[in-house]
Design an enzyme around this catalytic site. Structure first.
Site, PDB file in Angstrom:
ATOM      1  N   GLN A  40       0.979  -1.262   0.101  1.00 49.71           N
ATOM      2  CA  GLN A  40       0.032   0.194  -0.011  1.00 49.71           C
ATOM      3  C   GLN A  40       0.774   1.189  -0.054  1.00 49.71           C
ATOM      4  O   GLN A  40       0.136   2.510  -0.397  1.00 49.71           O
ATOM      5  CB  GLN A  40      -0.841   0.032   1.178  1.00 49.71           C
ATOM      6  CG  GLN A  40      -1.863  -1.262   1.086  1.00 49.71           C
ATOM      7  CD  GLN A  40      -2.856  -1.135   2.262  1.00 49.71           C
ATOM      8  OE1 GLN A  40      -2.758  -1.920   3.223  1.00 49.71           O
ATOM      9  NE2 GLN A  40      -3.865  -0.261   2.281  1.00 49.71           N
ATOM     10  N   HIS A  60      -2.323  -5.093 -12.910  1.00 51.36           N
ATOM     11  CA  HIS A  60      -1.851  -4.827 -14.184  1.00 51.36           C
ATOM     12  C   HIS A  60      -2.426  -5.630 -15.115  1.00 51.36           C
ATOM     13  O   HIS A  60      -2.162  -5.906 -16.374  1.00 51.36           O
ATOM     14  CB  HIS A  60      -0.238  -5.162 -14.298  1.00 51.36           C
ATOM     15  CG  HIS A  60       0.828  -4.095 -13.738  1.00 51.36           C
ATOM     16  ND1 HIS A  60       1.352  -3.339 -14.438  1.00 51.36           N
ATOM     17  CD2 HIS A  60       0.919  -3.865 -12.440  1.00 51.36           C
ATOM     18  CE1 HIS A  60       2.135  -2.674 -13.860  1.00 51.36           C
ATOM     19  NE2 HIS A  60       1.990  -2.839 -12.575  1.00 51.36           N
ATOM     20  N   ASP A  73       2.222   0.890  -8.237  1.00 46.66           N
ATOM     21  CA  ASP A  73       3.818   0.735  -8.744  1.00 46.66           C
ATOM     22  C   ASP A  73       4.706   1.672  -7.793  1.00 46.66           C
ATOM     23  O   ASP A  73       5.838   1.391  -7.630  1.00 46.66           O
ATOM     24  CB  ASP A  73       3.719   1.031 -10.247  1.00 46.66           C
ATOM     25  CG  ASP A  73       3.030  -0.062 -11.081  1.00 46.66           C
ATOM     26  OD1 ASP A  73       2.386  -1.030 -10.447  1.00 46.66           O
ATOM     27  OD2 ASP A  73       2.921  -0.008 -12.383  1.00 46.66           O
ATOM     28  N   ARG A  98       4.124   0.061  12.904  1.00 43.74           N
ATOM     29  CA  ARG A  98       3.734  -1.315  12.490  1.00 43.74           C
ATOM     30  C   ARG A  98       3.880  -1.420  10.976  1.00 43.74           C
ATOM     31  O   ARG A  98       3.145  -0.627  10.260  1.00 43.74           O
ATOM     32  CB  ARG A  98       2.430  -1.701  12.860  1.00 43.74           C
ATOM     33  CG  ARG A  98       1.998  -3.025  12.217  1.00 43.74           C
ATOM     34  CD  ARG A  98       0.539  -3.488  12.766  1.00 43.74           C
ATOM     35  NE  ARG A  98       0.151  -4.861  12.104  1.00 43.74           N
ATOM     36  CZ  ARG A  98      -0.787  -4.831  11.224  1.00 43.74           C
ATOM     37  NH1 ARG A  98      -1.676  -3.758  11.024  1.00 43.74           N
ATOM     38  NH2 ARG A  98      -1.113  -5.993  10.679  1.00 43.74           N
ATOM     39  N   HIS A 143       1.161  -9.252   4.828  1.00 36.17           N
ATOM     40  CA  HIS A 143       0.020  -8.373   4.691  1.00 36.17           C
ATOM     41  C   HIS A 143      -0.313  -8.269   3.205  1.00 36.17           C
ATOM     42  O   HIS A 143      -0.315  -7.342   2.500  1.00 36.17           O
ATOM     43  CB  HIS A 143       0.223  -6.963   5.129  1.00 36.17           C
ATOM     44  CG  HIS A 143      -0.722  -5.851   5.258  1.00 36.17           C
ATOM     45  ND1 HIS A 143      -0.909  -5.437   6.551  1.00 36.17           N
ATOM     46  CD2 HIS A 143      -1.821  -5.850   4.594  1.00 36.17           C
ATOM     47  CE1 HIS A 143      -2.316  -4.743   6.588  1.00 36.17           C
ATOM     48  NE2 HIS A 143      -2.945  -5.054   5.260  1.00 36.17           N
ATOM     49  N   ASN A 187      -1.614 -10.998   8.727  1.00 37.80           N
ATOM     50  CA  ASN A 187      -2.522  -9.669   8.742  1.00 37.80           C
ATOM     51  C   ASN A 187      -4.021 -10.456   8.490  1.00 37.80           C
ATOM     52  O   ASN A 187      -4.053 -10.447   7.063  1.00 37.80           O
ATOM     53  CB  ASN A 187      -2.420  -8.553   8.055  1.00 37.80           C
ATOM     54  CG  ASN A 187      -3.237  -7.422   8.306  1.00 37.80           C
ATOM     55  OD1 ASN A 187      -3.394  -6.960   9.544  1.00 37.80           O
ATOM     56  ND2 ASN A 187      -3.869  -7.093   7.368  1.00 37.80           N
ATOM     57  N   GLU A 188      -4.706 -10.516   9.325  1.00 39.74           N
ATOM     58  CA  GLU A 188      -6.302 -10.650   8.885  1.00 39.74           C
ATOM     59  C   GLU A 188      -6.492 -11.931   7.833  1.00 39.74           C
ATOM     60  O   GLU A 188      -6.741 -11.742   6.767  1.00 39.74           O
ATOM     61  CB  GLU A 188      -6.874  -9.532   8.163  1.00 39.74           C
ATOM     62  CG  GLU A 188      -6.758  -8.176   9.152  1.00 39.74           C
ATOM     63  CD  GLU A 188      -7.362  -7.069   8.313  1.00 39.74           C
ATOM     64  OE1 GLU A 188      -7.492  -7.122   7.098  1.00 39.74           O
ATOM     65  OE2 GLU A 188      -7.566  -5.939   8.833  1.00 39.74           O
ATOM     66  N   ASN A 330      -7.716  -6.050  14.880  1.00 43.47           N
ATOM     67  CA  ASN A 330      -7.678  -4.834  13.758  1.00 43.47           C
ATOM     68  C   ASN A 330      -9.412  -4.600  13.958  1.00 43.47           C
ATOM     69  O   ASN A 330     -10.093  -5.623  13.526  1.00 43.47           O
ATOM     70  CB  ASN A 330      -7.354  -5.254  12.238  1.00 43.47           C
ATOM     71  CG  ASN A 330      -5.881  -5.491  12.081  1.00 43.47           C
ATOM     72  OD1 ASN A 330      -5.244  -5.143  13.157  1.00 43.47           O
ATOM     73  ND2 ASN A 330      -5.581  -5.904  11.012  1.00 43.47           N
ATOM     74  N   TYR A 332     -12.784  -1.852  13.059  1.00 46.79           N
ATOM     75  CA  TYR A 332     -13.325  -0.566  12.256  1.00 46.79           C
ATOM     76  C   TYR A 332     -14.505  -0.312  12.611  1.00 46.79           C
ATOM     77  O   TYR A 332     -14.932   0.928  12.756  1.00 46.79           O
ATOM     78  CB  TYR A 332     -12.941  -0.837  10.504  1.00 46.79           C
ATOM     79  CG  TYR A 332     -11.520  -0.415  10.136  1.00 46.79           C
ATOM     80  CD1 TYR A 332     -10.751   0.708   9.963  1.00 46.79           C
ATOM     81  CD2 TYR A 332     -10.721  -1.743  10.314  1.00 46.79           C
ATOM     82  CE1 TYR A 332      -9.337   0.739   9.504  1.00 46.79           C
ATOM     83  CE2 TYR A 332      -9.225  -1.722   9.789  1.00 46.79           C
ATOM     84  CZ  TYR A 332      -8.742  -0.709   9.529  1.00 46.79           C
ATOM     85  OH  TYR A 332      -7.533  -0.528   9.182  1.00 46.79           O
ATOM     86  N   GLU A 401      -4.890  -2.335  14.336  1.00 44.28           N
ATOM     87  CA  GLU A 401      -5.595  -1.188  13.309  1.00 44.28           C
ATOM     88  C   GLU A 401      -6.754  -0.732  13.813  1.00 44.28           C
ATOM     89  O   GLU A 401      -7.795  -1.404  14.301  1.00 44.28           O
ATOM     90  CB  GLU A 401      -5.802  -1.915  11.935  1.00 44.28           C
ATOM     91  CG  GLU A 401      -4.303  -2.135  11.132  1.00 44.28           C
ATOM     92  CD  GLU A 401      -4.824  -2.988   9.581  1.00 44.28           C
ATOM     93  OE1 GLU A 401      -5.891  -2.466   9.259  1.00 44.28           O
ATOM     94  OE2 GLU A 401      -4.107  -3.660   9.211  1.00 44.28           O
TER      95      GLU A 401
HETATM   96  C1  PNW Z   1      -7.768  -3.510   6.759  1.00 43.11           C
HETATM   97  N1  PNW Z   1     -13.893  -4.874   8.262  1.00 43.11           N
HETATM   98  O1  PNW Z   1      -8.748  -4.213   6.261  1.00 43.11           O
HETATM   99  C2  PNW Z   1      -6.564  -3.716   6.023  1.00 43.11           C
HETATM  100  O2  PNW Z   1      -5.879  -4.480   7.054  1.00 43.11           O
HETATM  101  C3  PNW Z   1      -5.789  -2.655   5.565  1.00 43.11           C
HETATM  102  O3  PNW Z   1      -4.644  -3.075   4.800  1.00 43.11           O
HETATM  103  C4  PNW Z   1      -6.756  -1.653   4.915  1.00 43.11           C
HETATM  104  O4  PNW Z   1      -6.161  -0.584   4.226  1.00 43.11           O
HETATM  105  C5  PNW Z   1      -7.640  -1.041   6.022  1.00 43.11           C
HETATM  106  O5  PNW Z   1      -8.239  -2.094   6.395  1.00 43.11           O
HETATM  107  C6  PNW Z   1      -8.808  -0.163   5.449  1.00 43.11           C
HETATM  108  O6  PNW Z   1      -9.459  -0.738   4.562  1.00 43.11           O
HETATM  109  C7  PNW Z   1      -9.952  -4.509   6.698  1.00 43.11           C
HETATM  110  O7  PNW Z   1     -14.299  -6.059   8.461  1.00 43.11           O
HETATM  111  C8  PNW Z   1     -10.509  -5.680   7.237  1.00 43.11           C
HETATM  112  O8  PNW Z   1     -14.676  -4.061   8.333  1.00 43.11           O
HETATM  113  C9  PNW Z   1     -11.656  -6.004   7.650  1.00 43.11           C
HETATM  114  C10 PNW Z   1     -12.473  -4.802   7.605  1.00 43.11           C
HETATM  115  C11 PNW Z   1     -11.998  -3.603   7.253  1.00 43.11           C
HETATM  116  C12 PNW Z   1     -10.897  -3.105   6.723  1.00 43.11           C
END
Ligand code: PNW
Length: 521
Positions: A40, A60, A73, A98, A143, A187-188, A330, A332, A401
Site C-alpha cells: 500500500q 496490471h 507501482d 507497524r 500483509h 494480517n487478517e 484490527n 473498524y 489497526e
Molecule cells: C484493513 N472490516 O482491512 C487492512 O488490513 C488494511 O490493509 C486496509 O487498508 C484497511 O483495513 C482499510 O480498509 C479491513 O471487516 C479488514 O470491516 C476488515 C474490515 C475492514 C478493513
C-alpha cells in the site's frame, strides 16, 4: 432492599459521571503506534530484484479490477522516502511503527533458495532508522502480497504453503530478529481467505466460495502456528521477542431482540473472526462449534460426502492452540445482523454466506465514512473488547489497526471524532477489566486502498500522489494524536495551536462527514 437501591443508584451515577469525564488517562505503559502495509505504500514494484506479487499481477490486469485503474507501482514511494516516513513518526511521537515486509521483495520467487539482498538492505535501513529514533519496529510478515510464483501453485489453498511460509519466516528471523522484537505473522486471515479466495474483492480474486476460503483458513492457521513454534523453539531465547497474529473483527449486533437475530449475530461473529480466533485463543481449540455444525449440516444436505470445512486433527488442534503472545485486533466498524425467511434463496449454494445464514446491514443513523463498509460505532468496539475478554480468558490485546476514511483534505474533524470516540470506548473497556495494551492508528499516511485505489484516504498524513516528491502533510488528526501520545491522555476539548485554518484550507477540500456525539450521550 432500600439500601440495595441506593447503592445501585450511586453506582449508576458514578458510572455516568465517569463516562462523561473529558480528560482520561491511559494505563501505565500503554503504547501508541501507527500502521501501514508494504504494497500500500512502498512502490518500487519492479526495482532492485523484487519479484512479483499477486497484487502486482492484479493491478496490471486489463481491464483493471481497481476502481480508479490505479496501481501500487509507486504508491506513496516509501521504498525511496522511508526517512521522511520516520521523520513523520517523530513529529507525532509514536512509540512504535507497524509495517509489513513484502515477501517477494525478500524472496523474489517465494522460496528461500534465493534471497534478494537489496530487499534485505531496504528493511535493514528502515529498521535501523526507526531504532535510531527510538521507535520500536513492529513487523507484519504477511500483509497480502503473496509471491505470484506461489499463487501459480494454488497459494493459500495448497497445504505446502505452510512450509513455504515457515521458510520465509526463518529468513526474517535470521536477518532482522536481532533488532525486531515484535512480530505479527499474518494480517487478517478472514480477508486473505474469504475476500481473496472465497470472493473477488481481493487478489487473487479466486471467487470459489464455500470451498476455497475454508481450505485457506486451515492453511493460514497452520502456517501461523508453525512459525510461532519455530520462534519458540529456535529464536525466542536468543531474540527475546513476542509474536502473534492480527485478526480483523467486526462487531455484529442483533438487529432485534428475537432469538433468531441473536443466534444470527453469534454465528456471524463466529464465522467472521471466531473461525480464526477460536483455534488459537480458546481453551478447547479447533474451529468454533457453530462453524463446524453449520458447514457440516449444509454440506450433507448438498450431497458432499464430507464437510466442506476441512477437519483439524487432534495433533493440529494442539499445534495451533495457544500460539499467540497477544490478541492482535484490527477493528473498524459494526453491523446489524438478522435471520428470517427472506434468507431463502438470498445466497449462492454452496457459499460462506449461506453456511453462516445471516444478513448483515448498516444502520443509516451511524456516521458514514468514505469507505462504504465503514461506519462509526464506538459502543460496538467496546462490546467487542469485552467479548474477547470473556471468550478467551482476557488475553493481552494490542489494537493493531483502527481508523477512518475520508475523500481528502487536511481538516478532518470526522476522523478526529472517530479516533476520540474509539479511544474513549477503549478506555471504557479497560475500566471493565480488558487487558488492552496498545493502540495502532490506520494509517500513518494515505495509501493504495486495495480495490478502491486512491479514492479512500485513511492517513494521519495526506500524501500528494501527483507531486514528484509525494509530499506528505499532517492532517489536523495528526496533531490531535500527537497530543494524546505526549500527554498519555484523551482530552476531548484539546485544540492544537499550531494547526492553522490556512494550512487546512490550502488543500482546497472540505469534509463532508460529521462525527457522532458519543461523549454527551
Ligand atoms: C484493513 N472490516 O482491512 C487492512 O488490513 C488494511 O490493509 C486496509 O487498508 C484497511 O483495513 C482499510 O480498509 C479491513 O471487516 C479488514 O470491516 C476488515 C474490515 C475492514 C478493513
Amino acid at each position: 432492599m432500600a439500601r440495595l437501591l441506593v447503592i445501585g443508584f450511586l453506582i449508576c451515577l458514578s458510572a455516568g459521571v465517569w463516562s462523561k469525564r473529558k480528560v482520561r488517562s491511559f494505563p501505565e505503559g500503554f503504547q501508541f503506534g501507527a500502521s501501514t502495509a508494504a504494497y500500500q505504500i512502498e512502490g518500487g514494484w519492479y526495482e532492485d530484484g523484487k519479484g512479483l506479487s499477486i497484487w502486482d499481477i492484479a493491478t496490471h490486469t486489463v481491464p483493471s479490477p481497481i476502481k480508479d485503474q490505479s496501481t501500487g507501482d509507486v504508491a506513496a514511494d516509501s521504498y525511496h522516502l522511508y526517512q521522511r516516513d520516520v521523520e513523520m513518526m517523530n513529529e507525532i511521537g509514536l512509540d512504535f511503527y507497524r509495517f509489513s515486509i513484502s515477501w517477494p521483495r525478500v524472496l523474489p520467487n517465494g522460496f528461500s533458495d534465493r534471497v534478494n539482498q537489496a530487499g534485505v538492505d531496504y528493511y535493514n535501513n528502515l529498521i535501523n532508522e526507526l531504532l535510531k529514533n527510538n521507535i520500536t519496529p513492529f513487523v507484519t510478515m504477511y500483509h497480502w502480497d503473496l509471491p505470484q510464483n506461489l499463487q501459480r501453485l494454488g497459494g493459500w489453498t495448497n497445504p505446502l504453503v505452510v512450509d513455504w511460509f515457515v521458510d520465509y519466516a526463518r529468513v526474517l528471523f535470521d536477518k532482522f530478529g536481532d533488532r525486531v522484537r515484535s512480530w505479527i505473522t499474518i494480517n487478517e486471515p478472514k480477508q486473505i481467505c474469504f475476500e481473496g479466495y472465497g470472493s473477488d474483492s481481493k487478489a487473487p480474486f479466486l471467487n470459489m466460495t464455500g470451498i476455497a476460503e475454508y481450505l485457506c483458513a486451515k492453511n493460514v492457521l497452520l502456517a501461523h502456528a508453525k512459525v510461532y513454534r519455530l520462534y519458540d523453539e529456535e529464536y525466542r531465547k536468543l531474540q527475546n521477542g513476542t509474536i502473534g497474529i492480527s485478526i480483523s473483527c467486526t462487531w455484529y449486533e442483533p438487529a432485534s431482540d428475537t432469538l433468531d437475530d441473536h443466534q444470527a449475530a453469534l454465528d456471524a461473529r463466529q464465522f467472521d473472526w471466531g473461525q480464526y480466533a477460536h483455534p488459537i485463543f480458546s481453551r478447547a481449540g479447533d474451529f468454533p462449534t457453530e462453524v463446524k455444525k453449520n458447514v457440516a449440516l449444509k454440506s450433507a444436505e448438498q450431497g458432499y460426502r464430507k464437510s466442506r470445512l476441512p477437519e483439524l486433527s487432534a495433533a493440529e488442534v494442539a499445534l495451533i492452540r495457544g500460539t499467540s503472545d497477544f490478541f492482535g485486533l484490527n477493528t473498524y466498524t459494526s453491523k446489524l445482523t438478522y435471520r428470517d425467511a427472506s434468507l431463502e434463496g438470498m445466497y449462492a449454494v454452496p457459499s460462506y454466506n449461506d453456511d453462516m445464514g445471516a444478513v448483515m446491514i448498516k444502520d443509516p443513523s451511524w456516521p458514514q465514512a468514505q469507505s462504504s463498509w465503514l461506519q462509526e460505532v464506538p459502543w460496538g468496539f467496546f462490546k467487542l473488547l469485552v467479548e474477547i475478554k470473556n471468550l478467551y480468558d482476557n488475553p493481552p490485546v494490542l489494537v493493531t489497526e483502527n481508523g477512518w476514511s475520508t475523500a481528502g483534505g487536511l481538516l478532518d474533524d470526522d476522523r478526529i471524532g472517530y479516533y476520540r470516540n474509539y479511544l474513549n470506548a477503549l478506555l471504557d473497556a479497560v475500566d471493565e477489566g480488558c487487558d488492552v495494551k496498545a493502540y495502532t492508528a490506520w494509517s500513518l499516511m494515505d495509501n493504495f486502498e486495495w480495490k478502491n485505489g486512491y479514492t479512500e484516504k485513511f492517513g494521519l498524513y495526506e500524501v500528494d500522489f501527483n507531486s514528484p516528491d509525494h509530499t506528505r502533510t499532517p492532517r489536523k488528526s495528526a496533531y490531535i494524536y500527537r497530543e494524546v501520545i505526549r500527554s498519555r491522555q484523551l482530552d476531548i476539548n484539546y485544540e492544537p495551536e499550531d494547526f492553522t485554518a490556512e494550512s487546512a484550507n490550502s488543500s482546497g477540500e472540505t469534509e463532508k462527514n460529521s462525527s457522532s456525539n458519543y461523549y454527551y450521550k
